[in-house]
Design a protein around this motif. Structure first.
Motif, PDB file in Angstrom:
ATOM      1  N   GLY A   9       0.809  -1.216   0.000  1.00 29.58           N
ATOM      2  CA  GLY A   9       0.000   0.000   0.000  1.00 29.58           C
ATOM      3  C   GLY A   9       0.840   1.264   0.000  1.00 29.58           C
ATOM      4  O   GLY A   9       1.713   1.435   0.846  1.00 29.58           O
ATOM      5  N   GLU A  32       1.773  -1.160  -4.768  1.00 31.52           N
ATOM      6  CA  GLU A  32       0.516  -0.416  -4.879  1.00 31.52           C
ATOM      7  C   GLU A  32      -0.299  -0.975  -6.039  1.00 31.52           C
ATOM      8  O   GLU A  32       0.182  -1.049  -7.167  1.00 31.52           O
ATOM      9  N   SER A 172      -2.385  -1.768   3.671  1.00 27.75           N
ATOM     10  CA  SER A 172      -3.258  -1.798   2.497  1.00 27.75           C
ATOM     11  C   SER A 172      -4.641  -1.208   2.743  1.00 27.75           C
ATOM     12  O   SER A 172      -5.490  -1.222   1.848  1.00 27.75           O
TER      13      SER A 172
END
Length: 462
Positions: A9, A32, A172
């Motif tokens: 993330g 990501e 995340s």
């Protein structure tokens, strides 16, 4: 041998974790799943991204410590963010009355769009050559119940592959699959809890009227104790001479998405100041709604046999009702815990993951207690009902808030705790207890504490 860390993330929590890791790892790979914007623009994977966000003083202090060699405060202000004082630059109606504005500034917060804040942080952290942002989606953890050794990655247009790491940080967000992934490794028994008021956020951005670009942050808070749905409104000055206006309503009192209904809702709040200010302001966007507002918590710090090599931070650990403005600050405080623990032995230190998980739980505890302690009182709240302990704590909190409307000592204690600059113990300090016992030393204000010029702007706008 290369010391590698992987962060899942590239949001605020993930980039701050990467900054913390860059001081101890040779390589930090940030995974990501979404395409990241080139500048300060909204991104798909952030449900609350279009709504009002503030970075509290405690979060800013943590961020300054976590990102080495960079003043995040200076970077944010240079990009157009506002620095506001809780004591001087806020006009707020609470369930117990209007707060005063004091000469003593109190803790400061950073006000800007979430898109700007994320972008400034991402640019600062990614400037470190040890940090690499890579497009990819984590689909599982490698290793076993005793140690996580990396992540399984799915990349667009390519086969899945294994990414080995000494330490994995899951940042995340609220959609994290970490509990499912842990079960796949044989780690079970994770306790989870949800408290949901049904809050709906509605936000629209306006051009600040001429002369009102520095109008104070204006908040009409919801009243949890009125035995009816909570309804709130907020004007937040953001970059570019704009106001971000967010309305919120709990289950049964939700704000509408149409522009006319949005204005009517603002005018019908317990005080119409927000509605009056935006009545003639130029709207720059449509009304955006969001329902991703639950308090969710994973009690990972209580897992008996927590695996080495895995840390969970940010919204993947806990999310809070956004009305209280705590999420970004809690994420920053968690990253600071990670950095401090890394200083004691690096990414391969024995027991590192458990120590970080337990340390990160402390700011979560404080934010959770503050959010849920109020949310349990709204009718229709799911997942919790007020018990005896809630009634005792709420009685004290209401007396403190009432005292803060007319007592600087009480207000200062409230500022410190709500900004997460101090822990709940601040409320039990003798000076705070005395201020609560004495109550407000000044009479209640009949209306918002505005200067003559600010009052003129409200009257002209309305």
């Amino acid at each position: 041998m290369t010391r590698r860390a992987v962060v899942i993330g590239a949001g605020l929590a993930g980039m701050l974790a990467a900054a913390a890791l860059s001081t101890s790892a040779d390589e930090v790979i940030v995974l990501e799943r979404d395409e990241l914007p080139e500048g300060p623009a909204h991104r798909k994977g952030l449900p609350q991204g279009r709504h009002s966000h503030v970075l509290m003083a405690g979060g800013l202090a943590a961020m300054e410590e976590v990102v080495p060699g960079v003043s995040m405060r200076k970077q944010l202000l240079a990009a157009g963010a506002h620095e506001l004082s809780l004591g001087r630059d806020m006009v707020a109606l609470t369930s117990e009355g209007w707060f005063r504005r004091w000469q003593d500034e109190g803790p400061r917060l950073i006000a800007c769009s979430r898109a700007l804040l994320d972008w400034v942080v991402r640019v600062a952290v990614a400037a470190d050559p040890r940090v690499v942002i890579r497009r990819g989606r984590a689909v599982g953890l490698l290793g076993g119940a005793g140690r996580v050794s990396g992540v399984r990655v799915a990349a667009e247009g390519a086969d899945e592959y294994d990414l080995v790491a000494d330490l994995v940080v899951d940042a995340s967000g609220r959609g994290s699959r970490v509990v499912h992934w842990l079960a796949g490794l044989g780690v079970t028994g994770v306790r989870e809890r949800t408290v949901d008021t049904g809050l709906v956020n509605a936000t629209r951005v306006y051009r600040a009227p001429e002369g009102a670009e520095r109008f104070p942050m204006t908040v009409v808070q919801a009243d949890p104790y009125a035995s009816r749905p909570g309804r709130s409104g907020m004007i937040l000055p953001i970059e570019g001479g704009r106001w971000m206006v967010s309305l919120g309503g709990t289950r049964g009192g939700e704000p509408p998405a149409d522009p006319e209904g949005f204005l009517r809702y603002a005018l019908d709040l317990p005080h119409p100041v927000v509605g009056r200010l935006i009545a003639r302001a130029e709207p720059l966007t449509d009304v955006h709604l969001s329902r991703s507002t639950r308090n969710d918590r994973r009690y990972l710090e209580k897992v008996r046999d927590w695996p080495e090599g895995l840390v969970v931070l940010g919204d993947a650990l806990a999310t809070f009702n956004p009305a209280y403005g705590q999420g970004m600050t809690v994420a920053a405080l968690g990253a600071r815990v990670l950095r401090r623990e890394l200083a004691g032995g690096g990414v391969r230190a024995a027991g590192l993951a458990r120590r970080v998980q337990r340390g990160a739980a402390r700011p979560v505890d404080a934010a959770w207690a503050a959010a849920v302690g109020q949310d349990v009182w709204y009718p229709g709240t799911r997942g919790a009902r007020p018990g005896l302990g809630d009634r005792v704590v709420t009685g004290f909190a209401r007396r403190l808030t009432r005292a803060a409307t007319g007592s600087h000592g009480a207000a200062a204690a409230l500022w410190d705790v709500t900004s997460l600059s101090a822990g709940p113990a601040r409320l039990l300090h003798p000076t705070t207890l005395l201020a609560v016992l004495n109550g407000p030393l000044l009479p209640p204000l009949p209306g918002p504490p505005l200067t003559r010029e600010e009052r003129r702007l409200v009257e002209t706008a309305g």
